[in-house]
Structure formats: C-alpha cells, structure tokens
Design an enzyme around this catalytic site. Structure first.
Site, mmCIF file in Angstrom:
data_model
loop_
_atom_site.group_PDB
_atom_site.id
_atom_site.type_symbol
_atom_site.label_atom_id
_atom_site.label_comp_id
_atom_site.label_asym_id
_atom_site.label_seq_id
_atom_site.Cartn_x
_atom_site.Cartn_y
_atom_site.Cartn_z
ATOM 1 N N GLU A 1 0.922 -1.160 0.091
ATOM 2 C CA GLU A 1 0.002 0.049 -0.200
ATOM 3 C C GLU A 1 0.925 0.958 0.062
ATOM 4 O O GLU A 1 1.971 0.946 0.168
ATOM 5 C CB GLU A 1 -0.855 -0.007 1.329
ATOM 6 C CG GLU A 1 -2.265 -0.416 0.936
ATOM 7 C CD GLU A 1 -3.166 0.621 0.127
ATOM 8 O OE1 GLU A 1 -2.596 1.657 -0.217
ATOM 9 O OE2 GLU A 1 -4.333 0.390 0.126
ATOM 10 N N ARG B 1 -6.984 2.085 13.513
ATOM 11 C CA ARG B 1 -5.668 2.300 12.946
ATOM 12 C C ARG B 1 -5.678 3.578 11.680
ATOM 13 O O ARG B 1 -6.637 3.920 11.228
ATOM 14 C CB ARG B 1 -4.935 1.176 12.587
ATOM 15 C CG ARG B 1 -5.686 0.625 11.245
ATOM 16 C CD ARG B 1 -4.408 -0.434 10.714
ATOM 17 N NE ARG B 1 -4.968 -1.337 9.622
ATOM 18 C CZ ARG B 1 -4.894 -0.819 8.370
ATOM 19 N NH1 ARG B 1 -4.074 0.352 8.027
ATOM 20 N NH2 ARG B 1 -5.475 -1.523 7.149
ATOM 21 N N ASN C 1 -4.788 4.739 8.175
ATOM 22 C CA ASN C 1 -4.714 3.971 6.911
ATOM 23 C C ASN C 1 -3.886 4.961 5.977
ATOM 24 O O ASN C 1 -2.851 5.261 6.402
ATOM 25 C CB ASN C 1 -5.953 3.713 6.503
ATOM 26 C CG ASN C 1 -6.007 2.631 5.235
ATOM 27 O OD1 ASN C 1 -5.083 1.801 5.231
ATOM 28 N ND2 ASN C 1 -6.966 2.615 4.491
ATOM 29 N N GLU D 1 -12.682 -3.905 10.133
ATOM 30 C CA GLU D 1 -13.654 -3.682 8.976
ATOM 31 C C GLU D 1 -14.984 -3.635 9.131
ATOM 32 O O GLU D 1 -15.751 -4.377 8.355
ATOM 33 C CB GLU D 1 -12.998 -4.118 7.769
ATOM 34 C CG GLU D 1 -11.467 -3.859 7.354
ATOM 35 C CD GLU D 1 -10.820 -4.441 6.192
ATOM 36 O OE1 GLU D 1 -11.831 -5.004 5.353
ATOM 37 O OE2 GLU D 1 -9.677 -4.655 6.065
ATOM 38 N N ASN E 1 -9.774 5.701 2.332
ATOM 39 C CA ASN E 1 -8.904 5.513 1.445
ATOM 40 C C ASN E 1 -8.656 7.001 0.694
ATOM 41 O O ASN E 1 -9.690 7.654 0.539
ATOM 42 C CB ASN E 1 -8.965 4.272 0.378
ATOM 43 C CG ASN E 1 -8.315 2.962 1.012
ATOM 44 O OD1 ASN E 1 -7.010 2.882 0.992
ATOM 45 N ND2 ASN E 1 -9.076 2.029 1.359
ATOM 46 N N ASP F 1 -9.629 1.649 -3.569
ATOM 47 C CA ASP F 1 -8.734 1.600 -2.461
ATOM 48 C C ASP F 1 -8.085 3.113 -2.644
ATOM 49 O O ASP F 1 -8.623 4.230 -2.727
ATOM 50 C CB ASP F 1 -7.713 0.596 -3.044
ATOM 51 C CG ASP F 1 -7.069 0.115 -1.760
ATOM 52 O OD1 ASP F 1 -6.423 0.898 -0.636
ATOM 53 O OD2 ASP F 1 -6.973 -1.191 -1.196
#
Length: 304
Positions: free
Chosen positions: A16, A99, A101, A120, A151, A198
């Site tokens: 990522e 957390r 991202n 999630e 995202n 994403d």
C-alpha cells in the site's frame, strides 16, 4: 496503454501507499499486514526494507530527508539511515480498534490522512489534516467521520478539490478544499460497482486514478467523474498508484496477496508485487512535509 510489469516480486501481504521521493529518486511503500516499509530505487534496482513496530498505513517524505509514517496509534518520524521511529503525535488512542490508513501531502505542505476500524466493521474512521503549529508542534484537525475504511485522500492539481473514499460502500467522495484547509460540499464523485475503491492519486491533468481492491485493475476518472478505460493488473487486489521517475511518467502500482484465493494466486503468482508502466501524462510532484524542528512529545491529537 502498456501492460504493467513486475519490478519487485516482493509478494507483500498488503502492499500500500506508494509515494515517490523526488530527493532520493526512489519509491517508498508499505506492507500493512507485514509491518514493513520498503524502498525501491529504479536506477540501481536496489531494494531496502525496514520492520515497523506497528501496522503502517502510509509514509510520506519530510523536508529534512526523513519520512513521516502513519502507524496504528499515531504519526511517527522515521529515519531510514538509523531505522529509528520517533512518536510525533498520538491519534485516536481512545479507539484501540482503529488504525491510521492512507495519507498524502498537498501542495501547501499540509498532511492529510484517514483512520479506519481495523476489523472493517464499525464506522469509527475519520479524515484528518495536519499542519505545523507553534514551536514545531503538529496541529491535527478532524474534518469528516463515519467511515469503516478510509482510502485516499488525494488533491486536484489546482488544490481546490480533495478526493476521499468510503471503500466498503464503493463510494468515492469529492470535497471543496479552501486555501485555509477547510473542507465543504462533500458529494459523491463516483460509485464503483465491481471491486472496492482503494488508494487514490490525481495526475497533473486532474485524472483520478483509483486502485480496485478485488477488482484486478486501476480505475481512472476524468475530473468530472466520467470513468475512463482501466489499467488491468495481474493481481486480484490492486491498492494504489504513484507517479515517479525524473519525468513523473512512470506509474508504480502496489498490490496485495491478502484475501486472494489459491486458484487466483496460481493465475497471478506475482500478486503482492510492485508493478510499473509508462504513461503519457505525468503525475504531480510529491511535496515533502515541513519537518524541521519537530519535537517527539507525542501529544494527544486535538479533535477539531
């Protein structure tokens, strides 16, 4: 458009957050599940990796040659030369299931990032910005909330639009971004029917590039939300792109092996790798976060 080819068969569990370092002429990205930061230097072909103490969501270059890293519970300075992490500011320590991202730095040097529920399931994530305050301290402000998985974010070339995803809902939002960093007018930019949106990046022409989790492609949209032909990638889970190289016309694509069925891994053995291809329109040059003189007090985040 050319087909992407694998430049690093690293087979990340959750590759990522690719970002191009103009200073180093190298690409950084993270493996969230593998808890690592990776660097790829295309001219030499050199690779480097560092373990992280928590799950990393993103890294961005800092003006002093180090990096800013979003870990599970806050923003940290990271020095690749020593491998040392220094806590800069705590984020959402009252939400241990969350957390940090994805993140990016805009043209003014403001850092944007989102948080998410690591399971999630719960809409406990939010969208934040970070600026330098008095004495080098970091001022962290919350702009939007109610996300299960965030995202993006990503900024238009003229600095007036911010794109941000509600990934499980398949929605890409766009906000109006004012010069003072305030957001307004959240609205749906696009809906994704196949896979989940994403990471988001915007090129120099305003085209919005979005990785498709469980979609095997990079999606592209015009500035007014019209979908363009996608870029097929040999992986089921395509996470995010970054524009790099001296001319910013090399597109790098991160992917993930996580949640890929065995039969799909047999078809795409390089899933989790770093891919690249050449494109016609360059990206935007990444801005370094102004980090000189930052302290490491790890103050609690101000919820603004």
């Amino acid at each position: 458009m050319p087909q992407p080819h694998c430049v690093w068969d690293i087979r990340a569990e959750l590759g990522e957050g690719p970002v191009w370092s103009v200073r180093e002429q190298a690409l950084y990205f993270v493996d969230i599940v593998g808890q690592a930061i990776h660097r790829f230097h295309p001219e030499s072909g050199g690779h480097a990796s560092w373990a992280t103490p928590q799950r990393p969501g993103f890294v961005v270059p800092a003006s002093d040659g180090t990096l800013i890293c979003g870990l599970k519970d806050g923003l940290y300075g990271f020095d690749p030369a020593s491998g040392r992490f220094t806590c800069l500011v705590a984020v959402e320590r009252d939400l241990p299931g969350n957390r940090i991202n994805d993140g990016c730095v805009d043209s003014t040097g403001r850092l944007w990032f989102g948080t998410m529920d690591d399971g999630e399931a719960t809409p406990s994530g939010a969208l934040y910005s970070v600026t330098r305050g008095r004495g080098g301290r970091l001022d962290v402000l919350r702009h939007d909330e109610g996300y299960v998985v965030t995202n993006g974010p990503a900024i238009s070339p003229d600095g007036t639009k911010l794109y941000h995803n509600n990934s499980p809902a398949g929605i890409i939002y766009v906000f109006d971004l004012a010069p003072d960093g305030s957001l307004s007018g959240r609205r749906i930019f696009a809906r994704v029917a196949e896979g989940y949106p994403d990471g988001v990046v915007v090129d120099s022409a305003g085209t919005v590039w979005v990785g498709a989790w469980n979609g095997g492609r990079v999606m592209r949209f015009t500035p007014d939300g019209v979908e363009l032909p996608p870029v097929a990638v040999p992986a089921v889970n395509v996470t995010k792109v970054a524009f790099g190289g001296p001319d910013l016309r090399t597109l790098y694509v991160t992917t993930a092996r996580r949640n890929t069925p065995p039969d799909a891994l047999a078809r795409y053995p390089q899933a989790g790798g770093l891919f690249s291809l050449r494109v016609e329109v360059p990206g935007q040059a990444s801005r370094a976060f102004p980090a000189d003189g930052m302290d490491g007090l790890c103050d609690e985040v101000k919820q603004g």
